[in-house]
Scaffold this active site. Structure first.
Site, PDB file in Angstrom:
ATOM      1  N   GLY A  69      14.538 -65.158 -14.193  1.00 19.61           N
ATOM      2  CA  GLY A  69      15.028 -64.384 -13.051  1.00 19.61           C
ATOM      3  C   GLY A  69      13.915 -64.024 -12.081  1.00 19.61           C
ATOM      4  O   GLY A  69      14.103 -64.068 -10.855  1.00 19.61           O
ATOM      5  N   GLN A 192      21.838 -59.655 -14.384  1.00 21.41           N
ATOM      6  CA  GLN A 192      22.608 -58.818 -15.321  1.00 21.41           C
ATOM      7  C   GLN A 192      24.089 -59.186 -15.355  1.00 21.41           C
ATOM      8  O   GLN A 192      24.789 -58.848 -16.298  1.00 21.41           O
ATOM      9  CB  GLN A 192      22.469 -57.331 -14.944  1.00 21.41           C
ATOM     10  CG  GLN A 192      21.081 -56.765 -15.176  1.00 21.41           C
ATOM     11  CD  GLN A 192      20.729 -56.624 -16.658  1.00 21.41           C
ATOM     12  OE1 GLN A 192      21.604 -56.474 -17.511  1.00 21.41           O
ATOM     13  NE2 GLN A 192      19.448 -56.677 -16.972  1.00 21.41           N
ATOM     14  N   HIS A 214      18.017 -65.334 -20.959  1.00 19.92           N
ATOM     15  CA  HIS A 214      17.793 -64.472 -22.129  1.00 19.92           C
ATOM     16  C   HIS A 214      18.661 -63.215 -22.145  1.00 19.92           C
ATOM     17  O   HIS A 214      18.645 -62.455 -23.105  1.00 19.92           O
ATOM     18  CB  HIS A 214      16.306 -64.126 -22.287  1.00 19.92           C
ATOM     19  CG  HIS A 214      15.744 -63.146 -21.314  1.00 19.92           C
ATOM     20  ND1 HIS A 214      15.554 -61.827 -21.628  1.00 19.92           N
ATOM     21  CD2 HIS A 214      15.309 -63.289 -20.046  1.00 19.92           C
ATOM     22  CE1 HIS A 214      15.017 -61.204 -20.586  1.00 19.92           C
ATOM     23  NE2 HIS A 214      14.852 -62.066 -19.611  1.00 19.92           N
ATOM     24  N   THR A 250       6.921 -80.165 -15.508  1.00 20.90           N
ATOM     25  CA  THR A 250       7.751 -80.806 -16.527  1.00 20.90           C
ATOM     26  C   THR A 250       8.822 -79.828 -17.006  1.00 20.90           C
ATOM     27  O   THR A 250       8.525 -78.671 -17.307  1.00 20.90           O
ATOM     28  CB  THR A 250       6.866 -81.269 -17.701  1.00 20.90           C
ATOM     29  OG1 THR A 250       5.882 -82.161 -17.169  1.00 20.90           O
ATOM     30  CG2 THR A 250       7.680 -81.976 -18.770  1.00 20.90           C
ATOM     31  N   CYS A 344      10.982 -53.602 -17.772  1.00 19.45           N
ATOM     32  CA  CYS A 344       9.799 -54.046 -17.028  1.00 19.45           C
ATOM     33  C   CYS A 344       9.041 -52.857 -16.472  1.00 19.45           C
ATOM     34  O   CYS A 344       7.850 -52.939 -16.221  1.00 19.45           O
ATOM     35  CB  CYS A 344      10.211 -54.951 -15.875  1.00 19.45           C
ATOM     36  SG  CYS A 344      11.269 -56.275 -16.405  1.00 19.45           S
TER      37      CYS A 344
END
Ligand SMILES: Cc1ncc(COP(=O)(O)O)c(C=O)c1O
Length: 399
Positions: A69, A192, A214, A250, A344
């Site tokens: 994100g 979210q 995640h 990659t 965070c």
């Protein structure tokens, strides 16, 4: 352990893990290699892209895989800015020259995740003007202020779909309409909301959308940015020709496969999960109101409205006279994982910018507690948590 921090991250589910496994040590080819062996990895990436596009009702070519994100938000905001500056974009010299005197203007809400806020701040340091639009006490964007803030230099409106702290879901249709009316790009950070609520690009007028795996039982470090057809943004990472030359590097094949699998499962079960989470959310709020004196529901009160404009797996409260950090330690001792705000931002002593923007005082903002759960939460666990909060609050008030 009672894990009540699903808004921070979720466990990789067994089926997702199994889908990913072959791409670590069996079909480990580089999707850019030409031999047959590597084509398995390439096919896995493109199948995943198609599957995700199908869930979103868009063209696979509109999906760009990123590292999550945060990267998607950075890309949307900074590339819109670079494009307007004519720096890294495909603008012709005359376009660039014509825009030289202009200061690109970006609009976001005051309650965005730091991935958006800090990207805007960085754009500001490079010469952008940024307007941060206020929200009301429930966390809804002031739509009049949004429209009034738009000028002919506005290049992007970035408003999150749902807030990571108190779960308020914005009226994306209304925001998209305003953006279209003024011909401004509309980005939404749906990290979210993705896999939790239905999203429609056409009905909501979304040009750019960020999501991350995640939060929905996919792996960490993989996300996507949707760039709708016709939206011209410069490349974000420069190097190889991956992601059609817009995001070099990659591909993280196992993670991409895991993301697609996780999203497929989340979308397939969205409605039934939603129903159970709404019941649990109401139960949580009712029980907390009964047991914890001096607590307030933050944001939309689902006990008073039938409108579904709050994420159903989110409970957020402010508790009078309590520092949430101290309460979290007591809950941790009982094996309960919860959050004082966004993960965070934790570790920083700053009060939540989201709660301050909603009109809370500094003291109230320090007392915010977030419990984010899923449909499998047991009623005994809910009761145990309510009791632990009651006891913890009592103890902290005594000390
Ligand atoms: C609303 C929102 N945006 C962006 C992010 C960042 O996503 P990621 O952890 O994938 O970088 C988060 C993560 O908590 C979030 O909740």
């Amino acid at each position: 352990m009672i894990y009540l921090d699903h808004a921070a991250t979720t466990a990789v589910s067994k089926s997702v893990r199994e889908a990913m496994l072959p791409y670590f040590s069996e079909d480990y080819g580089n999707p850019s290699s030409l031999y047959l062996f590597a084509q398995k990895a390439k096919k896995a990436v493109e199948d995943s892209r198609r599957s995700l596009a199908g869930l979103l009702g868009i063209n696979p070519r509109e999906i760009y895989f990123t590292s999550g994100g945060t990267e998607s938000d950075n890309w949307a905001i900074l590339s819109a800015f670079y494009s307007a500056m004519g720096k890294k974009s495909g603008l012709s010299c005359s376009d660039a020259a014509g825009q030289k005197q202009r200061q690109p203007h970006i609009i976001c809400s005051a309650i965005e995740h730091h991935a958006v806020l800090e990207s805007c701040k960085f754009a500001e340091s490079l010469g952008a003007r940024v307007s941060r639009i206020p929200v009301d006490r429930e966390g809804f964007l002031d739509l009049e202020a949004l429209e009034q803030a738009i000028t002919e230099d506005t290049v992007l409106i970035s408003v999150m779909t749902a807030n990571n702290e108190m779960g308020t879901i914005q009226d994306l249709r209304a925001i998209g309409e305003i953006a279209k009316k003024h011909e401004v790009l509309f980005h939404t950070d749906a990290v979210q909301a993705f896999g939790q609520i239905p999203l429609s690009f056409s009905e909501m007028g979304i040009d750019l959308l960020s999501a991350s795996a995640h939060k929905l039982h996919g792996p960490k470090g993989i996300g996507l940015l949707v760039i709708r057809k016709g939206v011209r943004l410069p490349a974000f990472l420069h190097g190889g020709a991956q992601e059609r030359g817009f995001r070099a590097g990659t591909e993280n094949v196992p993670a991409i496969v895991g993301f697609a699998k996780a999203a497929k499962e989340a979308f397939a079960t969205m409605v039934e999960r939603e129903q159970r989470k709404r019941e649990l959310q109401k139960m949580f709020f009712r029980r907390l109101l009964q047991e914890v004196p001096g607590m307030q529901i933050t944001g939309v009160n689902p006990l008073e409205t039938s409108e579904e404009n709050r994420l159903s797996g989110n409970v957020h409260i402010c508790i009078e006279g309590i520092e949430a950090e101290s309460l979290l330690l007591l809950l941790d001792q009982k094996g309960i994982c919860a959050s004082a705000g966004s993960a965070c931002a934790s570790g920083s002593v700053e009060p939540s910018h989201v709660l301050l923007a909603m009109g809370k005082s500094h003291v109230e903002a320090y007392s915010g507690l977030r419990l984010s759960f899923e449909e499998d939460l047991k009623e005994e666990e809910l009761e145990f948590t309510v009791e632990a909060i009651r006891e913890g609050v009592e103890r902290l008030r005594r000390e």
